[in-house]
Design a protein around this motif. Sequence first.
Motif, short mmCIF file in Angstrom:
data_model
loop_
_atom_site.label_atom_id
_atom_site.label_comp_id
_atom_site.label_asym_id
_atom_site.label_seq_id
_atom_site.Cartn_x
_atom_site.Cartn_y
_atom_site.Cartn_z
N GLY A 21 -36.49 46.67 24.39
CA GLY A 21 -36.41 47.96 23.72
C GLY A 21 -35.19 48.15 22.86
N THR A 22 -34.30 47.16 22.80
CA THR A 22 -33.10 47.32 21.98
C THR A 22 -33.37 47.09 20.50
OG1 THR A 22 -32.49 45.01 22.43
CG2 THR A 22 -31.50 46.70 23.83
N GLY A 23 -34.53 46.50 20.17
CA GLY A 23 -34.88 46.32 18.77
C GLY A 23 -34.58 44.94 18.22
N LYS A 24 -34.58 43.93 19.08
CA LYS A 24 -34.29 42.56 18.62
C LYS A 24 -35.31 42.09 17.58
CE LYS A 24 -34.71 40.85 22.65
NZ LYS A 24 -35.08 42.14 23.23
N THR A 25 -36.59 42.24 17.93
CA THR A 25 -37.63 41.77 17.02
C THR A 25 -37.64 42.57 15.73
OG1 THR A 25 -38.98 41.03 18.89
CG2 THR A 25 -40.11 41.33 16.78
N THR A 26 -37.42 43.89 15.82
CA THR A 26 -37.36 44.71 14.61
C THR A 26 -36.19 44.29 13.74
OG1 THR A 26 -38.34 46.54 15.86
CG2 THR A 26 -37.33 47.07 13.74
N LEU A 27 -35.07 43.92 14.36
CA LEU A 27 -33.93 43.43 13.58
C LEU A 27 -34.28 42.14 12.86
CD1 LEU A 27 -30.98 43.59 12.71
CD2 LEU A 27 -30.35 42.45 14.85
N ALA A 28 -34.98 41.22 13.55
CA ALA A 28 -35.41 39.99 12.89
C ALA A 28 -36.35 40.29 11.73
CB ALA A 28 -36.10 39.08 13.91
N GLU A 29 -37.26 41.26 11.93
CA GLU A 29 -38.18 41.65 10.86
C GLU A 29 -37.40 42.25 9.68
OE1 GLU A 29 -41.41 41.09 10.92
OE2 GLU A 29 -41.71 40.55 13.03
N ALA A 30 -36.36 43.04 9.97
CA ALA A 30 -35.54 43.63 8.91
C ALA A 30 -34.80 42.54 8.13
CB ALA A 30 -34.55 44.63 9.51
N MET A 31 -34.37 41.49 8.83
CA MET A 31 -33.69 40.38 8.16
C MET A 31 -34.66 39.61 7.26
SD MET A 31 -31.44 39.32 11.49
CE MET A 31 -30.50 37.95 10.85
N LEU A 32 -35.89 39.42 7.73
CA LEU A 32 -36.91 38.78 6.89
C LEU A 32 -37.14 39.60 5.62
CD1 LEU A 32 -39.53 37.81 9.63
CD2 LEU A 32 -38.35 36.20 8.13
N HIS A 33 -37.19 40.91 5.79
CA HIS A 33 -37.41 41.79 4.64
C HIS A 33 -36.21 41.76 3.69
CE1 HIS A 33 -39.05 45.06 2.32
NE2 HIS A 33 -37.99 45.82 2.57
N ALA A 34 -35.01 41.80 4.27
CA ALA A 34 -33.80 41.79 3.43
C ALA A 34 -33.67 40.49 2.64
CB ALA A 34 -32.57 42.00 4.31
N ALA A 35 -34.22 39.41 3.19
CA ALA A 35 -34.18 38.12 2.50
C ALA A 35 -35.30 37.97 1.49
CB ALA A 35 -34.26 36.99 3.52
N GLY A 36 -36.16 39.00 1.36
CA GLY A 36 -37.22 38.98 0.39
C GLY A 36 -38.45 38.21 0.81
N LEU A 37 -38.61 37.98 2.12
CA LEU A 37 -39.74 37.18 2.60
C LEU A 37 -40.94 38.03 3.00
CD1 LEU A 37 -37.72 34.62 4.74
CD2 LEU A 37 -38.66 34.29 2.45
N SER A 48 -47.92 44.61 13.05
CA SER A 48 -47.56 43.99 11.78
C SER A 48 -46.37 43.05 11.91
CB SER A 48 -47.25 45.07 10.74
OG SER A 48 -46.11 45.84 11.13
N SER A 49 -45.87 42.85 13.12
CA SER A 49 -44.70 41.98 13.33
C SER A 49 -45.05 40.52 13.02
CB SER A 49 -44.21 42.10 14.77
OG SER A 49 -43.26 41.11 15.06
N LYS A 58 -49.12 41.53 20.91
CA LYS A 58 -49.69 42.63 20.13
C LYS A 58 -50.25 43.72 21.04
CE LYS A 58 -50.92 39.89 16.02
NZ LYS A 58 -50.15 40.68 15.04
N GLU A 59 -50.85 43.29 22.14
CA GLU A 59 -51.44 44.26 23.06
C GLU A 59 -50.37 45.08 23.77
OE1 GLU A 59 -53.98 44.22 27.23
OE2 GLU A 59 -54.12 42.50 25.90
N ARG A 60 -49.27 44.43 24.15
CA ARG A 60 -48.23 45.12 24.92
C ARG A 60 -47.11 45.69 24.05
NH1 ARG A 60 -48.35 43.79 30.48
NH2 ARG A 60 -50.11 42.44 30.99
N HIS A 61 -47.10 45.34 22.77
CA HIS A 61 -46.12 45.87 21.81
C HIS A 61 -44.69 45.48 22.12
CE1 HIS A 61 -49.46 48.12 20.23
NE2 HIS A 61 -49.58 48.88 21.32
N HIS A 62 -44.51 44.30 22.68
CA HIS A 62 -43.15 43.77 22.82
C HIS A 62 -43.21 42.26 23.02
CE1 HIS A 62 -43.39 43.32 27.23
NE2 HIS A 62 -43.98 44.49 27.24
#
Length: 677
Positions: A21-37, A48-49, A58-62
């Motif tokens: 719940g700390t947002g590790k995966t969301t942070l990785a997704e944000a880095m992918l986006h920041a890199a233009g990927l 959409s992760s 996907k079923e458990r959302h984490h």
Amino acid sequence: MSGLEVPTGKVRNVLLVGHSGTGKTTLAEAMLHAAGLTNRIGKTTDGSSVLDWEAEEKERHHSLSLSLAAIPFQDHKINIIDTPGGAEAIGDVYPALQAADVAVFVVDATSGIQAQHREIWRACDRLGLPRVVFLNHLDNHGAAYQTNVDALREAYGKPFAPIQMPLELGDDFNGIIDLLHFNAVEFQDSQRIEEDIPEHRLEQAQRNREFLVEAIVENDDELLEAYLEGEIPETKRLAEVFARGIASCGFFPMLCGSAEFGIGAQLLLEFIVEECPAPQPIADRPLDAAPAALVVKTFSDPYVGRINLLRMLSGSISVDDHLIDQRTGNDVRLHQIFTTRGEEQFPVRKVSAGDLVAVAKLDDVRTGDVLAAKGESVEVDALSPPRGYHRVLLLPDSAGDEDKLSTALHRLEEEDPSLLLERDPLTSKLVASSYGPVHVDVTIARLKRKFGVGVHHAPPPIAYRETLKKPAKGLGRHVKQTGGHGQFGVCHLEVAPLDRGAGFEFENKIVGGVIPSQFIPSVEKGVVDAMAKGPLGGFPVVDVSVAVVDGKHHSVDSSDAAFQMAGILGFRSACDEAGVKLLEPWQMLDVVVPDDATGSVMGDISARRGRIMGTEPIGEGLTMIHAQAPEAELLTYAAELRALTKGDCDLAMQFDHYEDVPDNVAQRLIKQLAEEG
């Protein structure tokens, strides 16, 4: 694909760790986006992760397992290793530690340091792995900055220091203060604007910059001496020491942001490239030595088959190269090598030392294996995940599932080394040791999805035993002499209970040849057969002595089979006279919990019929409790202990001894066994 084949010096292997719940995966997704990927920041909540791509995730959302994202950025390749934060999926984090050169601890600004942070921080300490903290969710209501800084400094001392602080918190969070260069960076419509620090933030920023300077100068004797004499080092000089302090674990910097809105993601990418270490030698092996690789993760893909993730320890590899698996001695041909971004695969031709690469369809290669050039010998210290103590019986749904279960579980065990599978010696059924009920449910779901095997679970059998209450005598008489070759065997037995753990003793006290010597082993075999299933619940009888003291034989009708049956009957007769009681296995527990949870944990152990053997402080606000408790009371203890301590605990259990089952518990158990047939 360009940017995915780079020399060692331009590789960065970054492990994202933290509590669920700390947002590790969301942070990785944000880095992918920041890199233009990607064209948006992927979310675990809507499927959409990029990194949480397995059906169960996907079923458990984490996140439930390790995932890799290779990011080309500023002519570097950043391998982001996203790991699950749930306590029941921590088995994937430990092998990943050996794939990384820096760990980024993602901390929720509304929750602060949590159990997973402390556990993995200690593991990083043991490995000497550099660490960075990213304080996330600063946009949330209830987010705190200074409270978290002070708590982290208290936990990890002067080496920890912030290099960023937020301009504002909550809904107003839209930028950070760079404490090293002492300016503000605001984000407006995806634009980065540098400006002066607002007046109302100056005092707090100056205080935190002092923390930062103190932490940096500790990594350079000349700077430290000047600082102690009252000189404030120039920013340029501090920056020169910055990266060296991180690499040597003499400095743990903290960045901050909001992964959900992408604030701080690009700054983190830049920080990783500029300040975090390139791959370092592992196992004292020079990076320019002959090719060698460590298998840090094995995936089972229902279409591709086995995929192994390798950390290149030294040298380089290309498609169709050959290596030797040091565990099996087998030659391994690298038919396909590729890097990954979630489930996407990008073929590469060559991989340099220190880089991470995936290889498909390697036979009998599993997590922890070392692949090396022929003639090379590479020693890598194994880093095993902690053992799980949540045990369940795995039962196939149908006969067809039973036929496929063993193979499927073997494949899944390769993918998840934290799943320990054993066969119960009495029932021959499979018992799985896991981290908890979620781990079990995910395992069952993967068996169905990946291998088409239906499985359900039940409580595991407890290895109860039976023993005698007192000494007794027994008569074994097996005589059948009507028509044809008869059977004749008679033995008199004396039995007695022994001390716990003494086992089985058999003595021949026959005199005068009333039972010929060649039949004495047959009597013993009959006794042993009878002991295999005791009269109370069919459990083995243990800790008894048996002496054969008298008997009769027949010159024609006596046989081995007759005296075996006499031994069985004689032992059963003796049990009836002696009386039988149940024994249950007891476990030794070593439980590490925060000092303030010690009382509640000890009370819980006592409520499980346990005994507290002692406690000892072990530092960092933690206490180790030494205790003993019956195994029957501990089947779900691991998960319940985590609930009791909010996940801040460590547990080790091992069999210690057998004890009498209390009468009320024994009566309930025997009644239950009778009802079950």
